[in-house]
Design a protein around this motif. Structure first.
Motif, PDB file in Angstrom:
ATOM      1  N   LEU A 127       1.384  12.989  46.524  1.00  0.00           N
ATOM      2  CA  LEU A 127       0.210  12.543  45.786  1.00  0.00           C
ATOM      3  C   LEU A 127      -0.829  11.935  46.722  1.00  0.00           C
ATOM      4  CD1 LEU A 127      -1.271  12.263  43.157  1.00  0.00           C
ATOM      5  CD2 LEU A 127       0.081  10.210  42.658  1.00  0.00           C
ATOM      6  N   ASN A 128      -0.396  11.133  47.682  1.00  0.00           N
ATOM      7  CA  ASN A 128      -1.345  10.568  48.661  1.00  0.00           C
ATOM      8  C   ASN A 128      -2.006  11.670  49.482  1.00  0.00           C
ATOM      9  OD1 ASN A 128      -1.310   7.777  48.078  1.00  0.00           O
ATOM     10  ND2 ASN A 128       0.625   7.528  49.182  1.00  0.00           N
ATOM     11  N   GLN A 129      -1.260  12.714  49.829  1.00  0.00           N
ATOM     12  CA  GLN A 129      -1.827  13.853  50.561  1.00  0.00           C
ATOM     13  C   GLN A 129      -2.874  14.564  49.703  1.00  0.00           C
ATOM     14  OE1 GLN A 129       0.526  17.513  50.913  1.00  0.00           O
ATOM     15  NE2 GLN A 129       0.168  17.398  53.137  1.00  0.00           N
ATOM     16  N   LEU A 130      -2.567  14.762  48.422  1.00  0.00           N
ATOM     17  CA  LEU A 130      -3.503  15.425  47.521  1.00  0.00           C
ATOM     18  C   LEU A 130      -4.770  14.601  47.350  1.00  0.00           C
ATOM     19  CD1 LEU A 130      -4.247  17.685  45.579  1.00  0.00           C
ATOM     20  CD2 LEU A 130      -2.915  16.501  43.814  1.00  0.00           C
ATOM     21  N   ILE A 131      -4.629  13.283  47.208  1.00  0.00           N
ATOM     22  CA  ILE A 131      -5.791  12.395  47.075  1.00  0.00           C
ATOM     23  C   ILE A 131      -6.687  12.515  48.303  1.00  0.00           C
ATOM     24  CG2 ILE A 131      -6.484   9.967  47.028  1.00  0.00           C
ATOM     25  CD1 ILE A 131      -3.957   9.520  45.205  1.00  0.00           C
ATOM     26  N   THR A 132      -6.088  12.556  49.484  1.00  0.00           N
ATOM     27  CA  THR A 132      -6.858  12.712  50.718  1.00  0.00           C
ATOM     28  C   THR A 132      -7.555  14.071  50.746  1.00  0.00           C
ATOM     29  OG1 THR A 132      -5.348  11.272  51.923  1.00  0.00           O
ATOM     30  CG2 THR A 132      -6.697  12.767  53.241  1.00  0.00           C
ATOM     31  N   THR A 133      -6.865  15.119  50.332  1.00  0.00           N
ATOM     32  CA  THR A 133      -7.426  16.474  50.309  1.00  0.00           C
ATOM     33  C   THR A 133      -8.619  16.566  49.372  1.00  0.00           C
ATOM     34  OG1 THR A 133      -5.274  17.424  50.833  1.00  0.00           O
ATOM     35  CG2 THR A 133      -6.892  18.902  49.855  1.00  0.00           C
ATOM     36  N   LEU A 134      -8.542  15.883  48.224  1.00  0.00           N
ATOM     37  CA  LEU A 134      -9.630  15.937  47.243  1.00  0.00           C
ATOM     38  C   LEU A 134     -10.899  15.254  47.736  1.00  0.00           C
ATOM     39  CD1 LEU A 134      -7.589  15.325  43.997  1.00  0.00           C
ATOM     40  CD2 LEU A 134      -8.687  17.451  44.720  1.00  0.00           C
ATOM     41  N   ALA A 135     -10.751  14.312  48.632  1.00  0.00           N
ATOM     42  CA  ALA A 135     -11.888  13.659  49.303  1.00  0.00           C
ATOM     43  C   ALA A 135     -13.010  13.246  48.357  1.00  0.00           C
ATOM     44  CB  ALA A 135     -12.432  14.574  50.404  1.00  0.00           C
ATOM     45  N   GLY A 136     -12.644  12.623  47.235  1.00  0.00           N
ATOM     46  CA  GLY A 136     -13.661  12.094  46.330  1.00  0.00           C
ATOM     47  C   GLY A 136     -14.145  13.057  45.261  1.00  0.00           C
ATOM     48  N   ALA A 137     -13.635  14.293  45.241  1.00  0.00           N
ATOM     49  CA  ALA A 137     -14.049  15.253  44.215  1.00  0.00           C
ATOM     50  C   ALA A 137     -13.516  14.825  42.852  1.00  0.00           C
ATOM     51  CB  ALA A 137     -13.530  16.646  44.560  1.00  0.00           C
ATOM     52  N   SER A 138     -14.345  14.930  41.827  1.00  0.00           N
ATOM     53  CA  SER A 138     -13.912  14.600  40.468  1.00  0.00           C
ATOM     54  C   SER A 138     -12.884  15.622  40.003  1.00  0.00           C
ATOM     55  CB  SER A 138     -15.103  14.594  39.515  1.00  0.00           C
ATOM     56  OG  SER A 138     -15.948  13.523  39.827  1.00  0.00           O
ATOM     57  N   THR A 139     -11.720  15.128  39.610  1.00  0.00           N
ATOM     58  CA  THR A 139     -10.606  15.998  39.279  1.00  0.00           C
ATOM     59  C   THR A 139      -9.766  15.382  38.178  1.00  0.00           C
ATOM     60  OG1 THR A 139     -10.483  16.673  41.600  1.00  0.00           O
ATOM     61  CG2 THR A 139      -8.571  17.164  40.271  1.00  0.00           C
ATOM     62  N   THR A 140      -9.175  16.237  37.357  1.00  0.00           N
ATOM     63  CA  THR A 140      -8.147  15.809  36.421  1.00  0.00           C
ATOM     64  C   THR A 140      -6.813  16.240  36.999  1.00  0.00           C
ATOM     65  OG1 THR A 140      -9.606  16.010  34.509  1.00  0.00           O
ATOM     66  CG2 THR A 140      -7.240  16.041  34.076  1.00  0.00           C
ATOM     67  N   LEU A 141      -5.898  15.296  37.090  1.00  0.00           N
ATOM     68  CA  LEU A 141      -4.580  15.559  37.644  1.00  0.00           C
ATOM     69  C   LEU A 141      -3.575  15.550  36.493  1.00  0.00           C
ATOM     70  CD1 LEU A 141      -3.127  16.114  40.262  1.00  0.00           C
ATOM     71  CD2 LEU A 141      -3.029  13.665  40.678  1.00  0.00           C
ATOM     72  N   TYR A 142      -3.081  16.739  36.151  1.00  0.00           N
ATOM     73  CA  TYR A 142      -2.164  16.923  35.033  1.00  0.00           C
ATOM     74  C   TYR A 142      -0.726  16.797  35.526  1.00  0.00           C
ATOM     75  CZ  TYR A 142       0.526  19.446  31.497  1.00  0.00           C
ATOM     76  OH  TYR A 142       1.463  19.817  30.571  1.00  0.00           O
ATOM     77  N   PHE A 143       0.061  15.951  34.850  1.00  0.00           N
ATOM     78  CA  PHE A 143       1.471  15.769  35.153  1.00  0.00           C
ATOM     79  C   PHE A 143       2.298  16.299  33.986  1.00  0.00           C
ATOM     80  CE2 PHE A 143      -0.487  12.747  37.971  1.00  0.00           C
ATOM     81  CZ  PHE A 143       0.342  12.706  39.083  1.00  0.00           C
ATOM     82  N   PRO A 144       2.955  17.478  34.131  1.00  0.00           N
ATOM     83  CA  PRO A 144       3.809  17.990  33.063  1.00  0.00           C
ATOM     84  C   PRO A 144       5.019  17.070  32.839  1.00  0.00           C
ATOM     85  CG  PRO A 144       3.389  19.682  34.722  1.00  0.00           C
ATOM     86  CD  PRO A 144       2.881  18.383  35.272  1.00  0.00           C
ATOM     87  N   ALA A 145       5.698  17.263  31.719  1.00  0.00           N
ATOM     88  CA  ALA A 145       6.894  16.476  31.415  1.00  0.00           C
ATOM     89  C   ALA A 145       7.888  16.582  32.566  1.00  0.00           C
ATOM     90  CB  ALA A 145       7.514  16.970  30.119  1.00  0.00           C
ATOM     91  N   ASN A 146       8.225  15.446  33.141  1.00  0.00           N
ATOM     92  CA  ASN A 146       9.150  15.370  34.272  1.00  0.00           C
ATOM     93  C   ASN A 146       9.231  13.899  34.660  1.00  0.00           C
ATOM     94  OD1 ASN A 146      10.906  16.226  36.245  1.00  0.00           O
ATOM     95  ND2 ASN A 146       9.358  17.195  37.532  1.00  0.00           N
ATOM     96  N   THR A 147      10.200  13.520  35.469  1.00  0.00           N
ATOM     97  CA  THR A 147      10.256  12.167  36.021  1.00  0.00           C
ATOM     98  C   THR A 147       9.750  12.217  37.446  1.00  0.00           C
ATOM     99  OG1 THR A 147      12.107  11.535  34.616  1.00  0.00           O
ATOM    100  CG2 THR A 147      11.743  10.208  36.584  1.00  0.00           C
ATOM    101  N   TYR A 148       8.750  11.387  37.738  1.00  0.00           N
ATOM    102  CA  TYR A 148       8.118  11.323  39.054  1.00  0.00           C
ATOM    103  C   TYR A 148       8.454   9.967  39.654  1.00  0.00           C
ATOM    104  CZ  TYR A 148       5.541  15.214  37.051  1.00  0.00           C
ATOM    105  OH  TYR A 148       5.209  16.403  36.449  1.00  0.00           O
ATOM    106  N   ASN A 149       9.291   9.962  40.694  1.00  0.00           N
ATOM    107  CA  ASN A 149       9.723   8.718  41.323  1.00  0.00           C
ATOM    108  C   ASN A 149       8.760   8.319  42.426  1.00  0.00           C
ATOM    109  OD1 ASN A 149      11.577   7.580  43.835  1.00  0.00           O
ATOM    110  ND2 ASN A 149      11.850   6.556  41.870  1.00  0.00           N
ATOM    111  N   PHE A 150       8.245   7.093  42.326  1.00  0.00           N
ATOM    112  CA  PHE A 150       7.337   6.550  43.327  1.00  0.00           C
ATOM    113  C   PHE A 150       8.103   5.556  44.180  1.00  0.00           C
ATOM    114  CE2 PHE A 150       4.602   8.280  40.139  1.00  0.00           C
ATOM    115  CZ  PHE A 150       3.531   8.790  40.854  1.00  0.00           C
ATOM    116  N   ASP A 151       8.326   5.932  45.461  1.00  0.00           N
ATOM    117  CA  ASP A 151       9.066   5.079  46.392  1.00  0.00           C
ATOM    118  C   ASP A 151       8.146   4.428  47.420  1.00  0.00           C
ATOM    119  OD1 ASP A 151       8.392   7.289  47.883  1.00  0.00           O
ATOM    120  OD2 ASP A 151      10.418   7.715  48.584  1.00  0.00           O
ATOM    121  N   ALA A 152       6.843   4.641  47.263  1.00  0.00           N
ATOM    122  CA  ALA A 152       5.835   4.039  48.142  1.00  0.00           C
ATOM    123  C   ALA A 152       4.568   3.827  47.321  1.00  0.00           C
ATOM    124  CB  ALA A 152       5.547   4.947  49.343  1.00  0.00           C
ATOM    125  N   ASP A 153       3.727   2.900  47.781  1.00  0.00           N
ATOM    126  CA  ASP A 153       2.492   2.585  47.066  1.00  0.00           C
ATOM    127  C   ASP A 153       1.577   3.803  46.960  1.00  0.00           C
ATOM    128  OD1 ASP A 153       3.402  -0.022  46.992  1.00  0.00           O
ATOM    129  OD2 ASP A 153       2.024  -0.753  48.533  1.00  0.00           O
TER     130      ASP A 153
END
Length: 144
Positions: free
Chosen positions: A52-78
């Protein structure tokens, strides 16, 4: 259980719900399916937070909707989701935030319904949340 931290005195995060979703909105050109993106990047980085941090950097400020399908997403870092990214989780999507980890939303969350969205011992943060539900944090609103 994820701890909700809210400061309504500042502008920023808008949490909205919609009863009637627009199917086309989920699949328009400015919508990215995170699970599809994550599965296509099978090499480094390996974790949800890193991808997710890589994707945020790639988007570089572009307005985007980020869709998360049903799943468990584990965040182990900020992770800090910037104001240019609207997060659109599906019913059955769980953001599991590890202890000592901050998941910060500076953009809107567009979550339909009052199902659980957050779990774990980490912190879910946002500068201002207009509307949130206890069910998002795994708490029942049934008393008795």
């Amino acid at each position: 259980m994820a701890r909700q931290v809210i400061n309504n005195g500042e502008s920023g995060l808008n949490v909205r719900t919609k009863i009637n979703q627009n199917f086309e909105e989920l699949y328009s050109a400015n919508v990215i399916n995170f699970l599809t993106y994550a599965n296509r990047t099978t090499t480094s980085p390996d974790t949800v937070a890193e991808k997710l941090n890589q994707l945020i950097t790639t988007l570089a400020g572009a307005s985007t909707t980020l869709y998360f399908p049903a799943n468990t997403y584990n965040f182990d870092a900020d992770v800090t989701i910037p104001s240019n990214i609207e997060v659109k989780p599906d019913i059955g999507c769980i953001f599991d935030v590890d202890s000592g980890v901050d998941l910060t939303f500076n953009g809107p969350i567009n979550f339909v319904g009052n199902a659980q969205l957050f779990s774990g011992d980490g912190d879910v943060l946002g500068p201002a949340i207009d509307e949130a539900y206890v069910e998002w944090f795994g708490v029942s609103n049934t008393f008795g």
